[in-house]
Design a protein around this motif. Structure first.
Motif, mmCIF file in Angstrom:
data_model
loop_
_atom_site.group_PDB
_atom_site.id
_atom_site.type_symbol
_atom_site.label_atom_id
_atom_site.label_comp_id
_atom_site.label_asym_id
_atom_site.label_seq_id
_atom_site.Cartn_x
_atom_site.Cartn_y
_atom_site.Cartn_z
ATOM 1 N N ALA A 1 -14.854 -59.113 15.132
ATOM 2 C CA ALA A 1 -15.439 -58.238 13.951
ATOM 3 C C ALA A 1 -13.781 -57.681 13.808
ATOM 4 O O ALA A 1 -13.518 -56.868 13.982
ATOM 5 C CB ALA A 1 -16.343 -56.918 14.294
ATOM 6 N N SER A 2 -13.804 -58.039 12.050
ATOM 7 C CA SER A 2 -12.537 -57.330 11.923
ATOM 8 C C SER A 2 -12.572 -57.352 10.044
ATOM 9 O O SER A 2 -13.561 -57.772 9.917
ATOM 10 C CB SER A 2 -11.607 -59.370 11.170
ATOM 11 N N ASN A 3 -11.571 -56.613 9.694
ATOM 12 C CA ASN A 3 -11.192 -56.347 8.093
ATOM 13 C C ASN A 3 -10.724 -57.541 7.639
ATOM 14 O O ASN A 3 -10.324 -58.686 7.876
ATOM 15 C CB ASN A 3 -10.579 -55.059 8.465
ATOM 16 N N TYR B 1 -7.614 -60.342 8.228
ATOM 17 C CA TYR B 1 -8.592 -62.061 9.198
ATOM 18 C C TYR B 1 -7.282 -62.686 7.468
ATOM 19 O O TYR B 1 -7.690 -64.477 8.093
ATOM 20 C CB TYR B 1 -9.815 -61.945 8.317
ATOM 21 N N SER C 1 -17.167 -61.957 12.227
ATOM 22 C CA SER C 1 -17.748 -61.486 11.091
ATOM 23 C C SER C 1 -16.670 -60.931 10.414
ATOM 24 O O SER C 1 -15.937 -59.600 11.134
ATOM 25 C CB SER C 1 -18.570 -60.210 11.679
ATOM 26 N N ARG C 2 -16.892 -60.829 8.764
ATOM 27 C CA ARG C 2 -15.671 -59.931 7.970
ATOM 28 C C ARG C 2 -16.313 -58.955 7.237
ATOM 29 O O ARG C 2 -17.349 -58.573 7.266
ATOM 30 C CB ARG C 2 -14.706 -60.627 6.921
ATOM 31 N N SER D 1 -13.136 -51.985 7.500
ATOM 32 C CA SER D 1 -12.659 -51.261 8.887
ATOM 33 C C SER D 1 -13.769 -50.369 9.823
ATOM 34 O O SER D 1 -13.438 -50.382 10.876
ATOM 35 C CB SER D 1 -11.552 -50.405 8.243
ATOM 36 N N THR E 1 -16.258 -52.224 12.232
ATOM 37 C CA THR E 1 -16.341 -52.807 13.146
ATOM 38 C C THR E 1 -16.339 -52.340 14.281
ATOM 39 O O THR E 1 -16.740 -52.825 15.868
ATOM 40 C CB THR E 1 -14.723 -53.030 13.441
ATOM 41 N N TYR E 2 -15.944 -50.750 14.991
ATOM 42 C CA TYR E 2 -16.205 -49.846 15.565
ATOM 43 C C TYR E 2 -17.548 -49.879 16.475
ATOM 44 O O TYR E 2 -17.705 -50.405 17.327
ATOM 45 C CB TYR E 2 -16.095 -48.936 15.420
ATOM 46 N N ALA F 1 -20.390 -51.936 15.330
ATOM 47 C CA ALA F 1 -20.482 -53.352 15.300
ATOM 48 C C ALA F 1 -20.286 -53.911 16.895
ATOM 49 O O ALA F 1 -20.971 -54.257 17.315
ATOM 50 C CB ALA F 1 -19.424 -54.633 14.896
ATOM 51 N N ALA G 1 -13.907 -56.304 18.734
ATOM 52 C CA ALA G 1 -14.041 -55.775 17.387
ATOM 53 C C ALA G 1 -12.146 -55.430 17.146
ATOM 54 O O ALA G 1 -11.462 -55.185 18.169
ATOM 55 C CB ALA G 1 -14.752 -54.651 17.408
#
Length: 301
Positions: free
Chosen positions: A165-167, A171, A194-195, A198, A201-202, A204, A213
């Motif tokens: 999981a990235s912002n 990315y 997965s974008r 921010s 991501t935590y 997720a 993440a």
């Protein structure tokens, strides 16, 4: 109000010009020390902690927290703020326009030298480094034997499929995910990234929606969600070491401040700041109380 940790300098223009004009009316006097701070949890804790600490030591202290990075920096250059905690990477990239890759030590030395030319003194850097990082659920990382980004690369290159999981910014940016993968010689694979915002991501990674993440290394949700940060063993991410920065004129008038603030800086590292941030953001303890408890617990007040 919950105020999550933030990337230092990402929202560089946080305060309106009108607020700066208002600040001008409170320009620091020779006797009063004005402690400044930015507008997110970590900075508000540090502002409160520093103000309480200096007040206990007998200084006449005023504080002005909640400022945007650019306005805070300008206020210090103008003599309206005497000291605040800055991040080495923010000064390097945002204030001094240096884009070359430097080690943490080189980053500190560069900003120390550049900012000395405008009358700002960087004291001792802390071990708290609020930079980008990769985090996994602690139990999952332990089970997979992953402690570093090199371990992550080896796992993926060995055939494991791990999702990230990235912002969107990291990315896409030129110094973001793609060159990081090149530096460590691996790829998540586009379908495995997965974008999202921010802050998402935590949860997720906590909820096992993804395996890895993108996080900020001192965010309070890291200990609160039982995440572990993977060591950046090739020093890819820029250093954002928290450091007290003081006007040279103020330090000349109060030379003891160097040792006093360095003593506070020596107590801060990633785990400490993350725990303090979590106490405010997750446990909802007031910023003033968290600052006081830290100082009391370390015999500073």
């Amino acid at each position: 109000m919950m105020m999550q940790n933030a990337r230092p300098g990402s929202a560089i223009a946080g305060m309106a010009a009108g607020s700066l004009l208002a600040l001008a009316a409170t320009t620091a006097s020779a006797e009063e020390i004005v402690v400044g701070g930015k507008n997110f949890t970590e900075q508000q804790i540090l502002t409160a902690m520093t103000a309480q600490y200096l007040d206990h030591l007998g200084y006449d202290v005023d504080s002005n927290a909640g400022m945007g990075s650019a306005v805070l920096r300008q206020a210090q250059e103008n003599g309206q703020i005497d000291l605040y905690w800055e991040y080495t990477g923010t000064s390097l990239i945002n204030y001094n326009d240096i884009t070359e890759t430097l080690t943490p030590e080189e980053t500190y030395e560069r900003v120390r030298d550049l900012d000395s030319e405008i009358g700002l003194v960087w004291l001792d850097p802390s071990e708290a480094n609020n930079t980008y990082a990769f985090a996994m659920r602690a139990d999952d990382a332990a089970e997979r034997g992953i402690a570093t980004i090199s371990d992550l690369a080896d796992a993926i290159n060995g055939g494991e499929t791990l999702t990230l999981a990235s912002n969107a910014e990291f990315y896409a940016r030129d110094d973001g995910l793609r060159p990081l993968q090149a530096a460590y010689d691996f790829e998540f694979g586009r379908p495995n990234v997965s974008r999202m915002d921010s802050g998402l991501t935590y949860p997720a990674v906590r909820d096992a929606q993804v395996d890895v993440a993108l996080v900020f290394a001192t965010d309070g949700r890291i200990p609160a969600f039982d995440l572990t940060v993977l060591e950046d063993d090739r020093s890819y991410f820029p250093a954002y070491a928290l450091t007290p920065v003081i006007r040279a004129e103020t330090l000349e008038a109060h030379p003891d401040l160097a040792d006093q603030l360095n003593a506070l800086s020596a107590l801060l590292d990633d785990a400490t700041m993350a725990a303090l941030n979590a106490t405010v953001d997750v446990e909802r303890v007031s910023i003033e109380q968290v600052a006081e408890d830290f100082l009391t617990g370390n015999d500073l007040i």
